[in-house]
Design a protein around this motif. Structure first.
Motif, PDB file in Angstrom:
ATOM      1  N   GLN A 103      65.508  26.165  29.344  1.00 16.13           N
ATOM      2  CA  GLN A 103      65.634  25.176  30.055  1.00 16.13           C
ATOM      3  C   GLN A 103      65.753  25.125  31.961  1.00 16.13           C
ATOM      4  O   GLN A 103      65.079  24.917  32.747  1.00 16.13           O
ATOM      5  CB  GLN A 103      66.479  22.920  30.324  1.00 16.13           C
ATOM      6  CG  GLN A 103      66.248  22.668  29.131  1.00 16.13           C
ATOM      7  CD  GLN A 103      67.180  21.535  28.736  1.00 16.13           C
ATOM      8  OE1 GLN A 103      68.243  21.881  29.822  1.00 16.13           O
ATOM      9  NE2 GLN A 103      66.904  21.001  27.790  1.00 16.13           N
ATOM     10  N   ASN A 104      66.267  26.513  32.190  1.00 17.55           N
ATOM     11  CA  ASN A 104      66.082  26.781  33.370  1.00 17.55           C
ATOM     12  C   ASN A 104      65.185  27.583  33.910  1.00 17.55           C
ATOM     13  O   ASN A 104      65.050  27.863  34.876  1.00 17.55           O
ATOM     14  CB  ASN A 104      67.476  27.480  33.966  1.00 17.55           C
ATOM     15  CG  ASN A 104      68.397  26.483  34.045  1.00 17.55           C
ATOM     16  OD1 ASN A 104      68.417  25.513  34.425  1.00 17.55           O
ATOM     17  ND2 ASN A 104      70.079  27.105  33.834  1.00 17.55           N
ATOM     18  N   HIS A 105      64.200  28.434  32.245  1.00 20.63           N
ATOM     19  CA  HIS A 105      63.621  29.564  32.570  1.00 20.63           C
ATOM     20  C   HIS A 105      61.838  28.403  32.540  1.00 20.63           C
ATOM     21  O   HIS A 105      61.363  29.393  32.896  1.00 20.63           O
ATOM     22  CB  HIS A 105      63.716  30.011  31.690  1.00 20.63           C
ATOM     23  CG  HIS A 105      64.447  31.295  31.416  1.00 20.63           C
ATOM     24  ND1 HIS A 105      64.512  32.604  33.165  1.00 20.63           N
ATOM     25  CD2 HIS A 105      65.655  31.530  31.175  1.00 20.63           C
ATOM     26  CE1 HIS A 105      65.733  33.279  32.632  1.00 20.63           C
ATOM     27  NE2 HIS A 105      66.358  32.680  32.052  1.00 20.63           N
ATOM     28  N   GLN A 164      70.294  25.648  27.606  1.00 19.99           N
ATOM     29  CA  GLN A 164      70.747  25.799  29.049  1.00 19.99           C
ATOM     30  C   GLN A 164      69.455  26.750  29.725  1.00 19.99           C
ATOM     31  O   GLN A 164      69.056  26.291  30.380  1.00 19.99           O
ATOM     32  CB  GLN A 164      71.417  25.643  29.780  1.00 19.99           C
ATOM     33  CG  GLN A 164      72.559  24.322  29.654  1.00 19.99           C
ATOM     34  CD  GLN A 164      74.101  24.035  30.340  1.00 19.99           C
ATOM     35  OE1 GLN A 164      74.329  25.032  30.060  1.00 19.99           O
ATOM     36  NE2 GLN A 164      74.676  23.327  29.926  1.00 19.99           N
ATOM     37  N   ARG A 165      69.860  27.301  29.201  1.00 17.80           N
ATOM     38  CA  ARG A 165      69.061  28.939  29.924  1.00 17.80           C
ATOM     39  C   ARG A 165      67.439  28.654  29.489  1.00 17.80           C
ATOM     40  O   ARG A 165      66.752  29.148  29.771  1.00 17.80           O
ATOM     41  CB  ARG A 165      69.192  30.217  29.101  1.00 17.80           C
ATOM     42  CG  ARG A 165      69.039  31.287  29.813  1.00 17.80           C
ATOM     43  CD  ARG A 165      69.471  32.484  29.063  1.00 17.80           C
ATOM     44  NE  ARG A 165      68.485  32.945  28.086  1.00 17.80           N
ATOM     45  CZ  ARG A 165      68.245  34.373  27.064  1.00 17.80           C
ATOM     46  NH1 ARG A 165      69.721  34.130  25.890  1.00 17.80           N
ATOM     47  NH2 ARG A 165      67.534  34.224  26.452  1.00 17.80           N
TER      48      ARG A 165
END
Length: 74
Positions: A71-73, A68-69
């Motif tokens: 994908q968010n960046h 998730q980290r």
């Protein structure tokens, strides 16, 4: 986009969690060890299975968090 390493880490975590949970909460491991003739080990099995289950759950949580980290960046 998740990298192949993230997918591999998540897959290992999920498979390990499922296997450890099956061995902890069902008599699968008891039957297998009894068939092989290693039923004397069953007294010590909780000392291995519960930490293994905790490790694989933590690995799965870490892999999801990492995925998730990333994908968010992007």
């Amino acid at each position: 986009m998740a990298s192949p390493d993230d997918r591999k880490l998540l897959g290992i975590g999920i498979v390990g969690t499922v296997i450890a949970a099956l061995c902890c909460f069902t008599p699968v491991l008891v039957i297998l060890l009894g068939v092989v003739g290693l039923s004397a080990v069953l007294g010590w099995i909780d000392y291995v299975l519960f930490p293994a289950l905790a490790f694989f759950i933590a690995l799965t949580v870490y892999a999801v968090w990492r995925r998730q980290r990333r994908q968010n960046h992007t």
